[in-house]
Design a protein around this motif. Structure first.
Motif, PDB file in Angstrom:
ATOM      1  N   LEU B  24       0.843  -1.197   0.000  1.00 22.30           N
ATOM      2  CA  LEU B  24       0.000   0.000   0.000  1.00 22.30           C
ATOM      3  C   LEU B  24       0.873   1.240   0.000  1.00 22.30           C
ATOM      4  O   LEU B  24       1.899   1.275   0.681  1.00 22.30           O
ATOM      5  CB  LEU B  24      -0.919   0.013   1.222  1.00 22.30           C
ATOM      6  CG  LEU B  24      -2.089  -0.970   1.156  1.00 22.30           C
ATOM      7  CD1 LEU B  24      -2.782  -1.080   2.502  1.00 22.30           C
ATOM      8  CD2 LEU B  24      -3.093  -0.548   0.095  1.00 22.30           C
ATOM      9  N   VAL B  73      -5.580  -3.901  -2.070  1.00 18.12           N
ATOM     10  CA  VAL B  73      -5.645  -3.902  -0.609  1.00 18.12           C
ATOM     11  C   VAL B  73      -6.141  -2.561  -0.073  1.00 18.12           C
ATOM     12  O   VAL B  73      -6.591  -2.467   1.066  1.00 18.12           O
ATOM     13  CB  VAL B  73      -4.279  -4.298  -0.005  1.00 18.12           C
ATOM     14  CG1 VAL B  73      -4.328  -4.364   1.504  1.00 18.12           C
ATOM     15  CG2 VAL B  73      -3.842  -5.657  -0.545  1.00 18.12           C
TER      16      VAL B  73
ATOM     17  N   GLY C  64       2.692  -6.066   9.641  1.00 16.33           N
ATOM     18  CA  GLY C  64       1.587  -7.018   9.666  1.00 16.33           C
ATOM     19  C   GLY C  64       0.660  -6.807   8.493  1.00 16.33           C
ATOM     20  O   GLY C  64       0.660  -5.761   7.862  1.00 16.33           O
ATOM     21  N   PHE C  65      -0.129  -7.864   8.219  1.00 17.37           N
ATOM     22  CA  PHE C  65      -1.158  -7.725   7.192  1.00 17.37           C
ATOM     23  C   PHE C  65      -2.409  -8.423   7.684  1.00 17.37           C
ATOM     24  O   PHE C  65      -2.365  -9.271   8.589  1.00 17.37           O
ATOM     25  CB  PHE C  65      -0.698  -8.332   5.860  1.00 17.37           C
ATOM     26  CG  PHE C  65      -0.749  -9.837   5.846  1.00 17.37           C
ATOM     27  CD1 PHE C  65       0.264 -10.577   6.403  1.00 17.37           C
ATOM     28  CD2 PHE C  65      -1.840 -10.502   5.276  1.00 17.37           C
ATOM     29  CE1 PHE C  65       0.215 -11.970   6.410  1.00 17.37           C
ATOM     30  CE2 PHE C  65      -1.897 -11.882   5.286  1.00 17.37           C
ATOM     31  CZ  PHE C  65      -0.866 -12.627   5.853  1.00 17.37           C
ATOM     32  N   ALA C 102      -8.801  -5.123   4.871  1.00  9.64           N
ATOM     33  CA  ALA C 102      -7.649  -5.335   4.010  1.00  9.64           C
ATOM     34  C   ALA C 102      -6.633  -4.282   4.390  1.00  9.64           C
ATOM     35  O   ALA C 102      -6.768  -3.117   4.011  1.00  9.64           O
ATOM     36  CB  ALA C 102      -8.038  -5.211   2.533  1.00  9.64           C
ATOM     37  N   THR C 103      -5.626  -4.673   5.162  1.00 10.60           N
ATOM     38  CA  THR C 103      -4.695  -3.679   5.700  1.00 10.60           C
ATOM     39  C   THR C 103      -3.258  -4.183   5.712  1.00 10.60           C
ATOM     40  O   THR C 103      -3.000  -5.383   5.776  1.00 10.60           O
ATOM     41  CB  THR C 103      -5.053  -3.295   7.162  1.00 10.60           C
ATOM     42  OG1 THR C 103      -4.999  -4.463   7.982  1.00 10.60           O
ATOM     43  CG2 THR C 103      -6.422  -2.667   7.252  1.00 10.60           C
ATOM     44  N   ALA C 104      -2.344  -3.230   5.646  1.00  8.52           N
ATOM     45  CA  ALA C 104      -0.936  -3.454   5.946  1.00  8.52           C
ATOM     46  C   ALA C 104      -0.576  -2.507   7.086  1.00  8.52           C
ATOM     47  O   ALA C 104      -1.056  -1.374   7.122  1.00  8.52           O
ATOM     48  CB  ALA C 104      -0.078  -3.163   4.719  1.00  8.52           C
ATOM     49  N   SER C 105       0.262  -2.989   8.015  1.00  8.11           N
ATOM     50  CA  SER C 105       0.580  -2.204   9.205  1.00  8.11           C
ATOM     51  C   SER C 105       2.071  -2.158   9.463  1.00  8.11           C
ATOM     52  O   SER C 105       2.791  -3.114   9.165  1.00  8.11           O
ATOM     53  CB  SER C 105      -0.089  -2.828  10.448  1.00  8.11           C
ATOM     54  OG  SER C 105      -1.472  -2.679  10.405  1.00  8.11           O
ATOM     55  N   LEU C 106       2.492  -1.041  10.037  1.00  6.53           N
ATOM     56  CA  LEU C 106       3.831  -0.918  10.586  1.00  6.53           C
ATOM     57  C   LEU C 106       3.651  -0.552  12.053  1.00  6.53           C
ATOM     58  O   LEU C 106       2.921   0.385  12.370  1.00  6.53           O
ATOM     59  CB  LEU C 106       4.607   0.173   9.833  1.00  6.53           C
ATOM     60  CG  LEU C 106       6.122   0.163   9.957  1.00  6.53           C
ATOM     61  CD1 LEU C 106       6.718  -1.126   9.403  1.00  6.53           C
ATOM     62  CD2 LEU C 106       6.707   1.354   9.193  1.00  6.53           C
ATOM     63  N   LEU C 115      -2.717   0.990   7.021  1.00  2.90           N
ATOM     64  CA  LEU C 115      -3.203   1.475   5.725  1.00  2.90           C
ATOM     65  C   LEU C 115      -4.189   0.483   5.121  1.00  2.90           C
ATOM     66  O   LEU C 115      -4.007  -0.724   5.236  1.00  2.90           O
ATOM     67  CB  LEU C 115      -2.023   1.631   4.756  1.00  2.90           C
ATOM     68  CG  LEU C 115      -0.848   2.497   5.206  1.00  2.90           C
ATOM     69  CD1 LEU C 115       0.281   2.425   4.170  1.00  2.90           C
ATOM     70  CD2 LEU C 115      -1.289   3.937   5.400  1.00  2.90           C
ATOM     71  N   GLY C 116      -5.243   0.990   4.434  1.00  4.02           N
ATOM     72  CA  GLY C 116      -6.148   0.109   3.703  1.00  4.02           C
ATOM     73  C   GLY C 116      -7.599   0.326   4.064  1.00  4.02           C
ATOM     74  O   GLY C 116      -8.049   1.456   4.259  1.00  4.02           O
TER      75      GLY C 116
END
Lengths: 344, 344, 344
Positions: B24, B73, C64-65, C102-106, C115-116
């Motif tokens: 993303l 995503v 993470g996702f 639906a996410t991506a994480s830091l 995000l997402g």
């Protein structure tokens, strides 16, 4: 392809199983009007991806789930579902769904209660009496051209009950009630039941199903009853089925069919032969006969190459073309599948 | 991003591998008409979820499957597929499919037969000569604005053959035939081939593809040929490609492009630079040039933060706006992506 | 169902977790105009299938996702998503998507950037103050009939930040910005925030959200603010929430609601009770009250049978019918769910 019950009462593991099939074939169809070459998915076994699991709840009780998506591996699309057992409930084209099966189950010594979307009872005889299990160019005519509509194979919004397979000395059975979920009218409501017996050598089962639709000139209640059996002689597993379908239009439409089939083991391989017929009393008295021969060359327990050839003879107004080819009324058609099946 | 063959002949495991990418980025585009901010998916690597596996069948033979779904995503939707290699075969909006790849394979010392939906041969040079592998604001112009239609990237209903990668001392190649599966006409039928050589330092490959469509004022046969190469100097992997596309409308449309690129390793990170150009002989002689610079900051082998900046110059009637911005004919546009990529 | 923060800062494993819920219930609704029986999905917990994972990047940093698909297990279809936070962005009917999340994480000691597509901040109080967590016939009225539109539950194209859950002695919070991604206008753009405190016994949180839409006679900016809290007495976990919604049409529409609820543990089971109310200042001053009672009989940690009964009283022009039944303005409705939930 043998007449049998389905997995009621199994409680063995609490893990999730990922499973699937990819099956692709070069398919050719020859008709009186044109010929067609295609790459097709599922000509031996329907391509799929699924997730399933069972949990032992103790005291002989178990719970389970099953989510299975039908795939068209030739183009990556999904094979769809139906939300209300009516033509209006079809899902969007190409979308992945869990339309092959989406169920939750509670299982015990008393049998299995299964909720969701699943096969209807009358489909099981269409499937289990066909050496080609209704797939590919060899698929049984009483399946491939049945007059039964949306609920020929599956129904959504279903409450099903299975007799306990292990406890009844070979007897098995199921009953189903499903709902169209309309705010008025009973379109898409229905019920089905099946009862049978099987031992290690032979089996027989009968089924009846009704799905309700408001009567018009082109549609009405769908009724199906059928009976199927098999006898395994060792050198060959012979199977046979008789099928009666009815659509209660203003002027009732009736369809009648039968199949005779054999699966012959040759070392680890299988030779399949079937002869099937289906006719209706529609205008022009359409009647079609099919002969199909196939060979499955098993490369391993999970992987096989296969070839199937089929020929149909149309009579009256019947115009069945194989593998997408177009053929005129009363004209013949033939076709073949040459494919690769891989399970995981 | 190096010119190489694809995994023919690999037979290593019989298990199923679940794999995926979530990528993303905050994306900004500036054009002469407007600007646009978005959250975008796959600006470094296309977001995806897939299932794949191979089975050793013994005797040097193997079977494999690959089901890969493209994901957006940013909103949870799927990126779609196409059933017939024609505009009419697009799947429903937003639906998950296995449109990125859906294949079954049979592999041996003689190479690989691969059936289903997959990349076309001419895409591989577009991809492998681009430091940004056709993704995000930096994507190569000969990919991003090519005049080639539905089959620029993939085709469905494909029968493909790959030369055995290991056996030919660095030579690799593939040939493909795919079908539109129409009852009349050959729209969506096509074939493609690619042949190349690569060693540890350099590689080169050429490809040709043809997809057939009935000729009108706006469409017709799609033809593409291209050549790509790379030389890895250690301090930088330099790459270059030349692309010729043709749409045989009543009045033939031609597109020509090229790319020069470099991927420069900096410790565990990567600096990417590319310059690409694409023009056609359409009304107004549109021609566009792009400069792209990107940095990939690897947080682990699976996770990276990245940033890309790109600038385009339009000439004639060209009006390419980056990252969704609108820009007028002959005007410039620029944009950037700032993102997070995570593989699993 | 307790007011709490969400999992920011967790970095525990680098593997992929497959997870899901199948939940099916026989649902009956009775209204003044008609009654309806259905099989419904997710009357206790929304049916779903998901893939998630986290990776430890070292130095307190993690990635993470999360990909989670909402399922309608009654018919095998998916529950959809929305690409642009506007009615035009709805996905195709029945298609599987990862529209639930639906996410991506830091993640780090400083919190989490996510995000997402995810829940909006103002949804969390609607969810966490409801003993029925917004599902089934018992769902809280301030959720079930809120005047807030597309972004009542989730938003796409979101940049979110969570405070670090572990570090702040019980305080938690989040802020979100999301985009409609239109080439002109700001429809579907918005931001939300939530701040709260929770310890082992009690918790409280307030949230505010705004989504922008061009003003017409029927739509306009959506604004929501709400506050929720719970106190766990051991013998019962009591919860309450207050909700104010606003749609800034040419003539502003306001909605106001509240809920009082209790979850009472009985051995391993749960008794749930809630009373909720929602009214708007629309024509006819619609106002609805609901009483809901439910019992969850846990067969294991993963599997439960449950039953819920609910009754609504409509006032003025309100015509809320439960479980799909139709009821007239000012008339009452009631309904029940009887279901089976299985997690994996």
């Amino acid at each position: 392809a043998q007449v049998a019950g389905t997995g009621a009462g199994e409680v063995t593991s609490s893990s999730v199983t990922l499973f699937g099939v990819v099956d692709l074939a070069v398919a050719y169809g020859h008709g009186s009007e044109n010929n067609l070459s295609r790459l097709v998915s599922g000509a031996n076994t329907v391509s799929r991806l699924g997730f399933r699991g069972v949990e032992d709840l103790g005291g002989g009780l178990g719970a389970g789930f099953w989510l299975e998506s039908g795939l068209n591996v030739d183009d990556g699309t999904g094979s769809g579902s139906n939300t209300n057992n009516q033509p209006s409930g079809a899902t969007s084209s190409g979308a992945l769904t869990f339309g092959r099966r989406a169920t939750a189950s509670l299982m015990g010594t008393w049998g299995e209660i299964r909720l969701g979307r699943d096969y209807v009872a009358t489909f099981r005889n269409r499937d289990q009496t066909d050496p080609f299990t209704t797939n590919g160019v060899g698929a049984s005519l009483p399946y491939a051209i049945s007059i039964i509509g949306v609920t020929e194979t599956r129904a959504s919004n279903m409450i099903g009950y299975f007799l306990p397979a292990a406890a009844l000395g070979g007897f098995f059975g199921e009953a189903q009630y499903y709902m169209g979920e309309n705010t008025s009218g009973s379109d898409g409501n229905g019920w089905q039941a099946r009862l049978g017996y099987a031992n290690k050598v032979w089996g027989v089962a009968g089924a009846y199903g009704l799905t309700k639709y408001a009567q018009t000139a082109t549609t009405g209640d769908n009724k199906a009853w059928n009976i199927g059996g098999h006898w395994n002689f060792g050198w060959a597993n012979l199977m046979a089925g008789w099928f009666e379908d009815e659509v209660e239009r203003t002027s009732t439409l009736k369809g009648t069919g039968y199949i005779l089939g054999a699966v012959i083991p040759i070392r680890v391989d299988q030779l399949k032969i079937s002869y099937s017929s289906y006719k209706t009393d529609d205008v022009g008295d359409p009647r079609t006969q099919k002969l199909a021969v196939g060979y499955v060359y098993n490369l391993s327990k999970r992987t096989a190459a296969y070839g199937t050839y089929a020929h149909v003879q149309n009579h009256g107004s019947a115009a069945v073309g194989l593998n997408g080819s177009l053929t005129g009324p009363g004209k013949n058609s033939d076709g073949f599948d040459l494919g690769l099946k891989h399970s995981f």
